[in-house]
Write a protein that holds these residues in place. Structure first.
Motif: not given
Length: 256
Positions: A169-177, A203-214
């Motif tokens: 889990y991260c502090g921001h939704e920066y994954t696309a960039t 992101r097209v579906e307006h969903r978060s990219t997180l959390p993600v498996e480490l």
């Protein structure tokens, strides 16, 4: 024993708020406190009562709601010892290597300076969850505002040592960039190509990219792979010291 519940939601513009709830004790933790309104909405929707705030670092977009939430709920605010003078309302300080419990939730503290001088991350082994705030992002890492490349690289190696099935889990939704940057510096990575497609779809579906498996991050995030010869070669720095590779990656990302 009921399982620990974790809920993630958006705060401010691109911050990600997180609530962690222990059904047995009724304790509820907020990871940082970016904004009062969304946190209250999430608490109300879940019918939870806030008991603790785990602060990762002192930046305003992570502590802005500390005092209002403390006044409303009489919460205990826990944060890094190295930044105690900068964290509003802090009640208890922790540092890397510390371990404690909140109700039935076991928490381990990991020192992750670099973005700020005293940032910490929180690992919940029972929930297999890592809360890395602005130290580690999906396919990226934090800017070096108060630390240098060697410091941040050491911090990221500590996080990389956690089990692959840990959810990040991260502090921001920066994954696309971050994804576009990662693909630019490591275009031949097939696993990264798959992740980029997934990120674009989410992101097209307006969903978060997180959390993600480490484990996925270990294979696709260039900032976790500065000591990987394949990444260094793809980036044009074959045989270079990992700290130099990391520093060059971070500098390139700064201007991306």
């Amino acid at each position: 024993m009921p399982a620990i519940e974790i809920r993630q939601f958006t705060c401010r513009t691109d911050n990600l708020g997180v609530l962690i709830h222990d059904p047995e004790s009724g304790r509820t933790i907020s990871i940082d406190a970016p904004e009062e309104g969304p946190i209250l909405e999430a608490l109300t929707a879940a019918e939870w009562q806030l008991s603790h705030i785990l602060t990762t670092h002192h930046h305003n977009d992570h502590v802005a709601a500390n005092l209002v939430l403390q006044a409303r709920f009489d919460v205990e605010i826990i944060g890094p010892a190295g930044e105690k003078e900068k964290i509003p309302g802090i009640d208890r300080v922790v540092a890397g290597g510390d371990a404690f419990r909140i109700g039935g939730i076991a928490v381990e503290v990991i020192d992750t300076p670099g973005h700020t001088a005293g940032e910490v991350s929180y690992f919940l082994p029972g929930a297999k969850a890592l809360f890395a705030a602005d130290a580690l992002f999906s396919l990226g890492c934090g800017r070096l505002f108060e630390g240098d490349a060697a410091t941040m690289w050491t911090s990221l190696q500590r996080l990389r040592a956690l089990p692959d099935d840990t959810m990040l889990y991260c502090g921001h939704e920066y994954t696309a960039t971050n994804a576009r940057f990662a693909l630019d510096v490591d275009p031949g990575n097939l696993l990264l190509q798959e992740r980029v497609k997934e990120v674009e779809r989410l992101r097209v579906e307006h969903r978060s990219t997180l959390p993600v498996e480490l484990g996925r991050e270990k294979r696709t995030n260039p900032f976790l792979r500065a000591d990987d010869p394949d990444l260094a070669s793809a980036f044009g720095m074959a045989s270079a010291d990992p700290v130099a590779v990391f520093a060059a990656l971070r500098e390139k990302r700064n201007g991306y």
